[in-house]
Design a protein around this motif. Structure first.
Motif, PDB file in Angstrom:
ATOM      1  N   LEU A 137      -0.214   3.769  -7.585  1.00  0.00           N
ATOM      2  CA  LEU A 137       1.157   3.613  -7.121  1.00  0.00           C
ATOM      3  C   LEU A 137       1.409   2.162  -6.708  1.00  0.00           C
ATOM      4  O   LEU A 137       0.468   1.423  -6.391  1.00  0.00           O
ATOM      5  N   PRO A 138       2.664   1.743  -6.697  1.00  0.00           N
ATOM      6  CA  PRO A 138       2.968   0.364  -6.306  1.00  0.00           C
ATOM      7  C   PRO A 138       2.448   0.023  -4.916  1.00  0.00           C
ATOM      8  O   PRO A 138       2.370   0.873  -4.024  1.00  0.00           O
ATOM      9  N   SER A 139       2.112  -1.250  -4.740  1.00  0.00           N
ATOM     10  CA  SER A 139       1.521  -1.703  -3.480  1.00  0.00           C
ATOM     11  C   SER A 139       2.416  -1.446  -2.264  1.00  0.00           C
ATOM     12  O   SER A 139       1.908  -1.061  -1.206  1.00  0.00           O
ATOM     13  N   PRO A 140       3.753  -1.655  -2.319  1.00  0.00           N
ATOM     14  CA  PRO A 140       4.574  -1.385  -1.129  1.00  0.00           C
ATOM     15  C   PRO A 140       4.492   0.066  -0.658  1.00  0.00           C
ATOM     16  O   PRO A 140       4.460   0.337   0.539  1.00  0.00           O
ATOM     17  N   ILE A 141       4.424   1.020  -1.605  1.00  0.00           N
ATOM     18  CA  ILE A 141       4.341   2.424  -1.223  1.00  0.00           C
ATOM     19  C   ILE A 141       3.008   2.718  -0.553  1.00  0.00           C
ATOM     20  O   ILE A 141       2.938   3.384   0.494  1.00  0.00           O
ATOM     21  N   LEU A 142       1.938   2.212  -1.126  1.00  0.00           N
ATOM     22  CA  LEU A 142       0.615   2.439  -0.544  1.00  0.00           C
ATOM     23  C   LEU A 142       0.475   1.747   0.801  1.00  0.00           C
ATOM     24  O   LEU A 142      -0.182   2.273   1.714  1.00  0.00           O
ATOM     25  N   TYR A 143       1.090   0.597   0.947  1.00  0.00           N
ATOM     26  CA  TYR A 143       1.019  -0.130   2.223  1.00  0.00           C
ATOM     27  C   TYR A 143       1.692   0.653   3.344  1.00  0.00           C
ATOM     28  O   TYR A 143       1.155   0.772   4.456  1.00  0.00           O
TER      29      TYR A 143
ATOM     30  N   PHE B  38      -3.864   1.612 -17.029  1.00  0.00           N
ATOM     31  CA  PHE B  38      -4.315   2.624 -16.078  1.00  0.00           C
ATOM     32  C   PHE B  38      -3.237   3.004 -15.078  1.00  0.00           C
ATOM     33  O   PHE B  38      -3.478   3.722 -14.131  1.00  0.00           O
ATOM     34  N   TYR B  39      -2.032   2.500 -15.223  1.00  0.00           N
ATOM     35  CA  TYR B  39      -0.911   2.901 -14.386  1.00  0.00           C
ATOM     36  C   TYR B  39      -0.058   3.902 -15.150  1.00  0.00           C
ATOM     37  O   TYR B  39       0.459   3.582 -16.222  1.00  0.00           O
ATOM     38  N   PRO B  40       0.103   5.117 -14.669  1.00  0.00           N
ATOM     39  CA  PRO B  40       0.939   6.088 -15.389  1.00  0.00           C
ATOM     40  C   PRO B  40       2.399   5.705 -15.296  1.00  0.00           C
ATOM     41  O   PRO B  40       2.815   4.927 -14.434  1.00  0.00           O
ATOM     42  N   ASN B  41       3.174   6.253 -16.211  1.00  0.00           N
ATOM     43  CA  ASN B  41       4.613   6.009 -16.180  1.00  0.00           C
ATOM     44  C   ASN B  41       5.227   6.660 -14.951  1.00  0.00           C
ATOM     45  O   ASN B  41       4.720   7.632 -14.414  1.00  0.00           O
TER      46      ASN B  41
END
Length: 329
Positions: free
Chosen positions: A150-156, A10-13
């Motif tokens: 999206l990766p956790s650091p970006i969302l954080y 479920f994670y897009p490229n």
């Protein structure tokens, strides 16, 4: 190796980012084309006015390019940190990455670059933009990032600037960016007016327009300064902290604003103290000499005054006239 090559289905490229900003490239291309035109025309200008004409052209193009280009840059504030952090939700995998925060007038860019780039069977290279301009919905962009996984650091980092965040910095940055953009557009208009007035030439009012351009650019920095000095929530990745400093666009706008201030004051002072030198800088002396030469050339072809011609006319008495006889054929 799993069915999906070690990645969650479920994670897009990762979307490949365009290597450069097309808006800034178009602006730079336009102004460099104008500069090339100036250089081509330069050999046709004679005398000492060639240097001053080229210097005025370079300075005017530089000011206009800075005022217009900084509208679309995303580096008014920058911050980087290198940390070991979790990569994505529902995963305990840790990655070592460089996390960057770039704040612009219309939103933020958050970058994530792995060290090395290929880790946990993925290419870790992200550059995500979250807009907060009046025609954009920041929280909606953040929700889309959650849905895309999206990766956790970006969302954080992005969560710190949402309206629901306890940090409460969303409105400050949004409003300050909007008013800074508005004042920069006004500065671009006053710059165009100054170019028009200097070419007419109306030098004193052109200097006033340069002063107004400088004031508007400095006011735009003041709006951003007030937003940056509001209390912020810490952005922590373990023991590492992500902090921002003023970026290239801020310092470039400050330097250009001070340059406009000095040029405007210089024009006003020279116009009142030594107007001859100011005319020399704007090549007005050559125009006056050409005007005087043309006026003298026209006067050389004008007939003499009637009074002078009457005084200089030869008066022959009637007694000295020769008698002429005519013969009838």
């Amino acid at each position: 190796m799993t069915l999906w090559d070690g990645s969650f289905p479920f994670y897009p490229n990762t979307n490949a980012c365009f290597p450069f900003d097309t808006t800034q490239t178009v602006i730079i291309s336009v102004f460099f084309s104008a500069l090339a035109t100036f250089i081509i025309i330069l050999p046709g200008i004679r005398g000492r006015g060639r240097f001053f004409w080229f210097l005025r052209g370079i300075t005017g193009l530089f000011i206009g390019a800075v005022v217009l280009m900084t509208q679309f840059t995303r580096d008014w504030e920058n911050g980087w940190v290198t940390a070991n952090t979790t990569y994505k939700s529902f995963s305990h995998a840790m990655v070592n990455a460089d996390i960057g925060l770039h704040i612009g007038l219309a939103g933020v860019n958050i970058t994530l670059m792995g060290n090395p780039v290929n880790q946990v069977n993925e290419t870790i290279s992200y550059n995500e933009h979250f807009a907060w301009s009046f025609d954009a919905d920041y929280d909606h962009s953040y929700s889309e990032g959650l849905e895309k996984g999206l990766p956790s650091p970006i969302l954080y980092v992005a969560e710190k600037f949402t309206m629901q965040s306890p940090c409460g910095v969303h409105n400050q940055y949004r409003l300050s960016g909007h008013y800074a953009s508005l004042t920069l557009w006004m500065a671009f208009c006053t710059w165009l007016l100054s170019i028009l007035l200097f070419s007419m030439p109306i030098l004193l009012y052109g200097g006033y327009m340069l002063l107004l351009t400088a004031a508007l650019m400095l006011f735009s920095l003041l709006f951003l300064f007030t937003a940056r000095n509001t209390p912020k929530c810490p952005i922590q990745f373990g023991t590492a902290s992500l902090k921002t400093v003023y970026g290239r666009s801020f310092w470039l706008t400050l330097a250009t604003g001070l340059l406009c201030l000095l040029l405007g004051l210089g024009v006003i002072v020279l116009n009142s103290v030594q107007p001859e030198k100011l005319k020399l800088v704007f090549n007005l002396d050559d125009r006056e000499e050409k005007g005087e030469a043309a006026e003298g050339w026209e006067k050389s072809f004008l007939p003499a005054d009637a009074s002078t011609s009457e005084q200089d006319m030869l008066m022959v008495p009637l007694s000295e006239l020769c008698e002429v006889t005519t013969t009838k054929l």
